[in-house]
Design a protein around this motif. Structure first.
Motif, PDB file in Angstrom:
ATOM      1  N   ASN A  43       6.456   3.214  12.821  1.00 34.00           N
ATOM      2  CA  ASN A  43       5.437   3.300  11.776  1.00 34.00           C
ATOM      3  C   ASN A  43       5.775   2.368  10.614  1.00 34.00           C
ATOM      4  OD1 ASN A  43       3.040   4.383  10.558  1.00 34.00           O
ATOM      5  ND2 ASN A  43       4.372   5.610   9.248  1.00 34.00           N
ATOM      6  N   ALA A  80       0.858  -1.186   0.000  1.00 29.50           N
ATOM      7  CA  ALA A  80       0.000   0.000   0.000  1.00 29.50           C
ATOM      8  C   ALA A  80       0.896   1.239   0.000  1.00 29.50           C
ATOM      9  CB  ALA A  80      -0.903  -0.011   1.224  1.00 29.50           C
ATOM     10  N   PRO A  81       0.416   2.363  -0.518  1.00 32.02           N
ATOM     11  CA  PRO A  81       1.227   3.588  -0.568  1.00 32.02           C
ATOM     12  C   PRO A  81       1.789   3.989   0.799  1.00 32.02           C
ATOM     13  CG  PRO A  81      -0.794   3.880  -1.829  1.00 32.02           C
ATOM     14  CD  PRO A  81      -0.904   2.552  -1.135  1.00 32.02           C
ATOM     15  N   GLU A  82       1.073   3.701   1.871  1.00 35.22           N
ATOM     16  CA  GLU A  82       1.520   4.065   3.215  1.00 35.22           C
ATOM     17  C   GLU A  82       2.838   3.385   3.589  1.00 35.22           C
ATOM     18  OE1 GLU A  82      -2.780   4.668   2.782  1.00 35.22           O
ATOM     19  OE2 GLU A  82      -1.567   2.875   2.514  1.00 35.22           O
ATOM     20  N   PHE A  83       3.064   2.193   3.068  1.00 33.81           N
ATOM     21  CA  PHE A  83       4.311   1.476   3.329  1.00 33.81           C
ATOM     22  C   PHE A  83       5.497   2.259   2.756  1.00 33.81           C
ATOM     23  CE2 PHE A  83       7.623  -1.463   1.962  1.00 33.81           C
ATOM     24  CZ  PHE A  83       7.836  -2.241   3.086  1.00 33.81           C
ATOM     25  N   TYR A  84       5.370   2.675   1.502  1.00 36.38           N
ATOM     26  CA  TYR A  84       6.453   3.417   0.847  1.00 36.38           C
ATOM     27  C   TYR A  84       6.632   4.800   1.480  1.00 36.38           C
ATOM     28  CZ  TYR A  84       5.898  -0.380  -2.441  1.00 36.38           C
ATOM     29  OH  TYR A  84       5.811  -1.631  -2.996  1.00 36.38           O
ATOM     30  N   GLU A  85       5.532   5.415   1.888  1.00 33.79           N
ATOM     31  CA  GLU A  85       5.610   6.716   2.570  1.00 33.79           C
ATOM     32  C   GLU A  85       6.332   6.574   3.915  1.00 33.79           C
ATOM     33  OE1 GLU A  85       1.530   8.039   2.778  1.00 33.79           O
ATOM     34  OE2 GLU A  85       1.360   8.078   0.589  1.00 33.79           O
ATOM     35  N   ALA A  86       6.082   5.461   4.604  1.00 33.70           N
ATOM     36  CA  ALA A  86       6.748   5.219   5.888  1.00 33.70           C
ATOM     37  C   ALA A  86       8.253   5.059   5.700  1.00 33.70           C
ATOM     38  CB  ALA A  86       6.149   3.995   6.575  1.00 33.70           C
ATOM     39  N   GLU A 109       3.630  -0.821   9.245  1.00 34.40           N
ATOM     40  CA  GLU A 109       3.228  -0.988   7.842  1.00 34.40           C
ATOM     41  C   GLU A 109       3.690  -2.340   7.298  1.00 34.40           C
ATOM     42  OE1 GLU A 109       1.130   0.773   6.053  1.00 34.40           O
ATOM     43  OE2 GLU A 109       0.876   2.212   7.683  1.00 34.40           O
ATOM     44  N   LYS A 117       1.247  -4.891   8.493  1.00 36.79           N
ATOM     45  CA  LYS A 117       0.023  -4.831   7.680  1.00 36.79           C
ATOM     46  C   LYS A 117       0.235  -5.547   6.353  1.00 36.79           C
ATOM     47  CE  LYS A 117      -1.537  -0.393   9.554  1.00 36.79           C
ATOM     48  NZ  LYS A 117      -1.730   1.034   9.222  1.00 36.79           N
ATOM     49  N   TYR A 118       1.403  -5.336   5.761  1.00 35.48           N
ATOM     50  CA  TYR A 118       1.723  -6.001   4.495  1.00 35.48           C
ATOM     51  C   TYR A 118       1.690  -7.515   4.667  1.00 35.48           C
ATOM     52  CZ  TYR A 118       4.139  -7.145   0.159  1.00 35.48           C
ATOM     53  OH  TYR A 118       4.456  -7.655  -1.082  1.00 35.48           O
TER      54      TYR A 118
END
Length: 168
Positions: free
Chosen positions: A132, A43-49, A136, A139-140
């Motif tokens: 964070n 998810a984009p949140e993983f890369y943002e983290a 993430e 979650k992955y």
């Protein structure tokens, strides 16, 4: 995700687009080290983290002016006997004059154990960013990925024991 899993390493392999996650699983039979290499995008949140570690990484290197040229792509987590988290952030440092890049690791830093720490420790911002990213990754592992489920009736794994391959 239950506390029987400890994330040891998270790595984004840019050349293949794959994600590597190493962890330790504790169960009735003892501890197993599980390594996964995943082709599915997070998810984009993983890369943002992961990207959020840029400034903390530059600050750990005592070179905040390099932040614009740093690209974090891996974190190796370490834990004390009392479960205090420490980490090494691995980043690419862009070298524009030579049109290349080199890999640089931060020194290992741990979370402060008290309000008056002795020695170099992670700032609160850096610790939050590392936790964070770890969240993430969890979650992955339980199936929260970039693509939505095409089959809404199919159950997602309930916890990591269903999502992480079992060691036989």
């Amino acid at each position: 995700m239950n506390s029987n899993t400890t994330i040891k390493k998270i790595k984004i392999i840019e050349s293949t687009g794959k994600i590597e996650i190493d962890c330790i699983r504790r169960g009735e039979q003892g501890e197993d080290e599980v390594k996964g290499l995943f082709a599915e995008q997070a998810a984009p949140e993983f890369y943002e983290a992961m990207k959020a570690l840029t400034v903390p990484g530059a600050n750990i290197l005592e070179a905040p002016e390099l932040a614009a040229r740093l690209v974090p792509f891996a974190v190796t987590y370490h834990y004390d006997k009392d479960d205090t988290m420490g980490a090494i952030i691995t980043m690419k440092l862009k070298l524009p004059e030579s049109k290349t890049e080199t890999v640089i690791n931060t020194p290992m830093r741990k979370c402060a154990k008290s309000d008056n720490p002795k020695g170099a420790v992670l700032t609160a911002t850096a610790a939050r960013a590392l936790w964070n990213l770890e969240a993430e990754a969890r979650k992955y592992l339980i199936g929260k990925r970039a693509q939505k489920n095409l089959f809404e009736d199919v159950d997602m794994p309930k916890d990591e024991s269903e999502a992480i391959p079992q060691v036989v």
